[in-house]
Enzyme design. Structure first.
Site, mmCIF file in Angstrom:
data_model
loop_
_atom_site.group_PDB
_atom_site.id
_atom_site.type_symbol
_atom_site.label_atom_id
_atom_site.label_comp_id
_atom_site.label_asym_id
_atom_site.label_seq_id
_atom_site.Cartn_x
_atom_site.Cartn_y
_atom_site.Cartn_z
ATOM 1 N N GLU A 101 30.322 30.572 37.728
ATOM 2 C CA GLU A 101 29.740 31.675 36.975
ATOM 3 C C GLU A 101 30.329 31.766 35.572
ATOM 4 O OE1 GLU A 101 28.800 34.507 40.830
ATOM 5 O OE2 GLU A 101 30.796 34.523 39.970
ATOM 6 N N CYS A 114 32.835 34.506 28.924
ATOM 7 C CA CYS A 114 33.958 34.210 29.817
ATOM 8 C C CYS A 114 33.539 32.976 30.624
ATOM 9 C CB CYS A 114 34.222 35.426 30.706
ATOM 10 S SG CYS A 114 35.544 35.148 31.890
ATOM 11 N N CYS A 121 39.502 27.272 42.970
ATOM 12 C CA CYS A 121 40.801 27.174 42.292
ATOM 13 C C CYS A 121 41.865 26.821 43.329
ATOM 14 C CB CYS A 121 41.141 28.507 41.625
ATOM 15 S SG CYS A 121 42.649 28.456 40.650
ATOM 16 N N CYS A 125 45.861 32.737 44.199
ATOM 17 C CA CYS A 125 46.357 34.108 43.974
ATOM 18 C C CYS A 125 45.662 35.021 44.990
ATOM 19 C CB CYS A 125 46.039 34.569 42.555
ATOM 20 S SG CYS A 125 46.709 33.473 41.294
ATOM 21 N N CYS A 128 42.468 37.394 44.162
ATOM 22 C CA CYS A 128 41.366 36.826 43.378
ATOM 23 C C CYS A 128 40.317 36.188 44.285
ATOM 24 C CB CYS A 128 41.944 35.803 42.405
ATOM 25 S SG CYS A 128 40.720 34.778 41.610
ATOM 26 N N CYS A 339 37.107 41.086 36.175
ATOM 27 C CA CYS A 339 38.232 40.187 36.427
ATOM 28 C C CYS A 339 38.520 40.034 37.920
ATOM 29 C CB CYS A 339 39.484 40.734 35.758
ATOM 30 S SG CYS A 339 39.467 40.476 34.010
HETATM 31 FE FE1 SF4 Z 1 42.889 30.705 40.206
HETATM 32 FE FE2 SF4 Z 1 42.098 33.228 40.585
HETATM 33 FE FE3 SF4 Z 1 44.699 32.674 40.354
HETATM 34 FE FE4 SF4 Z 1 43.039 32.484 38.201
HETATM 35 S S1 SF4 Z 1 43.584 34.350 39.338
HETATM 36 S S2 SF4 Z 1 44.627 31.022 38.832
HETATM 37 S S3 SF4 Z 1 41.167 31.734 39.193
HETATM 38 S S4 SF4 Z 1 43.344 31.975 42.007
#
Ligand code: SF4
Length: 350
Positions: A101, A114, A121, A125, A128, A339
């Site tokens: 996206e 953005c 990823c 995290c 996220c 975010c």
């Molecule tokens: Fe990856 Fe999400 Fe951490 Fe960014 S916040 S590094 S996209 S897991």
């Protein structure tokens, strides 16, 4: 045979293409102009190249612009675009069809894109949605640049933030090439000041980025205490935030290039005086800004966003200690574009 993508090539690479296709050398400049200035979406639109020349090009090359496959518009004008991409996960899993996206955020006379740099990823995290879906592969240079070309607002984009899906410094060569295209005279011709790259602190590539690129830097910090940070950001174990900040302090951010720190607020986890004071100590001596970000609740994560008054007290405490701090306005929440909310649509393997 798979066709090579023209999008993302430099003038020198395009010269080789024109030579190999029997086109005059000056056609390289024409192709760059069609791709990066006029931002066409197909080779057929390059009308100052002869029809025979275009056909010769199409035998081995494609432009590489992907059209968006979905669009959602927020009540605040933010737009979220969905792009289908093919990514190479690894030799065993092979190629996957996934989606990423891009989010266009209008703000008075600005239109900021953005951009995503990876599908999924690796960084994991906990807060996220992108991290939750695992890693599906790096985006190619063409996939990254397509986001700039295919959105409806392409001609009026003013800024870009590499803050979409993925960790941009984990896809270093492709992200850097995309930035080269965006900031070169032969490319989009943007000033590096219009671009911000956001990272959680991939140390080896952060050093390269700071040495090689003049664009702004944003670092996802989220907690000044190593153990607490590690409990929601596994990256802290390999690349501690203390070392990230030490490295950043070696560079000059008093001129054109800026550094900022993203601090998503979680009630009862990182929002008290102790955290504000530790954050101020950590950033002491660095010309920077802290952006406080409202957390958008996601499933199976224990924390909520603190009340506005707590965020304001946190902001004021940092400002009093000389750390310029603002609360970032949240955009596109109603279309899951804010975010940490980008998840794409993960489709089947080929
Ligand atoms: Fe990856 Fe999400 Fe951490 Fe960014 S916040 S590094 S996209 S897991």
């Amino acid at each position: 045979m798979e066709k090579k993508k023209l999008l993302g090539m430099t003038p020198d690479e395009l010269k080789e293409v024109t030579l190999s296709c029997g086109l005059p050398k000056f056609a390289a400049k024409q192709i760059a102009d069609w791709m990066y200035v006029k931002r066409v979406r197909s080779i057929d639109e390059m009308t100052n190249i002869s029809k025979a020349g275009r056909e010769a090009l199409k035998e081995n090359y494609e432009l590489g612009v992907i059209a968006y496959a979905g669009l959602a518009e927020s009540s605040d004008g933010t737009k979220k675009y969905l792009f289908p991409v093919e990514t190479m996960v690894n030799a065993t899993l092979g190629v996957e069809n996934t989606a990423v996206e891009a989010v266009m955020i209008p703000d008075e006379d600005r239109a900021t894109l953005c951009v995503s740099s990876q599908s999924g990823c690796k960084m994991g995290c906990h807060f996220c949605m992108t991290g939750r879906q695992g890693f599906h592969g790096n985006l190619s240079v063409a996939d990254i640049l397509s986001q700039f070309i295919a959105v409806d607002e392409s001609a009026r984009l003013t800024n870009a933030v590499f803050m979409g899906m993925g960790e941009p410094l984990d896809n270093y060569p492709n992200v850097m090439r995309a930035i080269e295209v965006l900031t070169s005279d032969w490319g989009f011709g943007w000033s590096p000041k219009r671009i911000t790259l956001s990272t959680i602190g991939v140390l080896p590539n952060l050093r390269r980025y700071l040495d090689e690129c003049r664009c702004h830097l944003a670092v996802s910090l989220h907690n000044p205490f190593p153990e607490e940070r590690q409990s929601v950001m596994p990256v802290q174990k390999g690349w501690p935030i203390e070392q990230v900040i030490e490295m950043i302090k070696e560079y000059d951010f008093t001129g054109q290039r800026r550094v900022s720190f993203e601090y998503t607020m979680f009630a009862g986890f990182n929002d008290d005086k102790r955290h504000a004071d530790a954050l101020a100590r950590l950033l002491k001596g660095l010309e920077c800004r802290v952006n406080l970000i409202r957390f958008h609740k996601i499933p199976d994560f224990p924390y909520d966003c603190p009340p506005q008054a707590v965020m304001e007290a946190f902001r004021d405490r940092l400002n009093r200690q000389g750390v310029t701090t603002t609360i970032r306005a949240s955009r596109g929440e109603d279309i899951l574009a804010a975010c940490g909310m980008l998840a794409g649509q993960h489709n089947s393997k080929k």
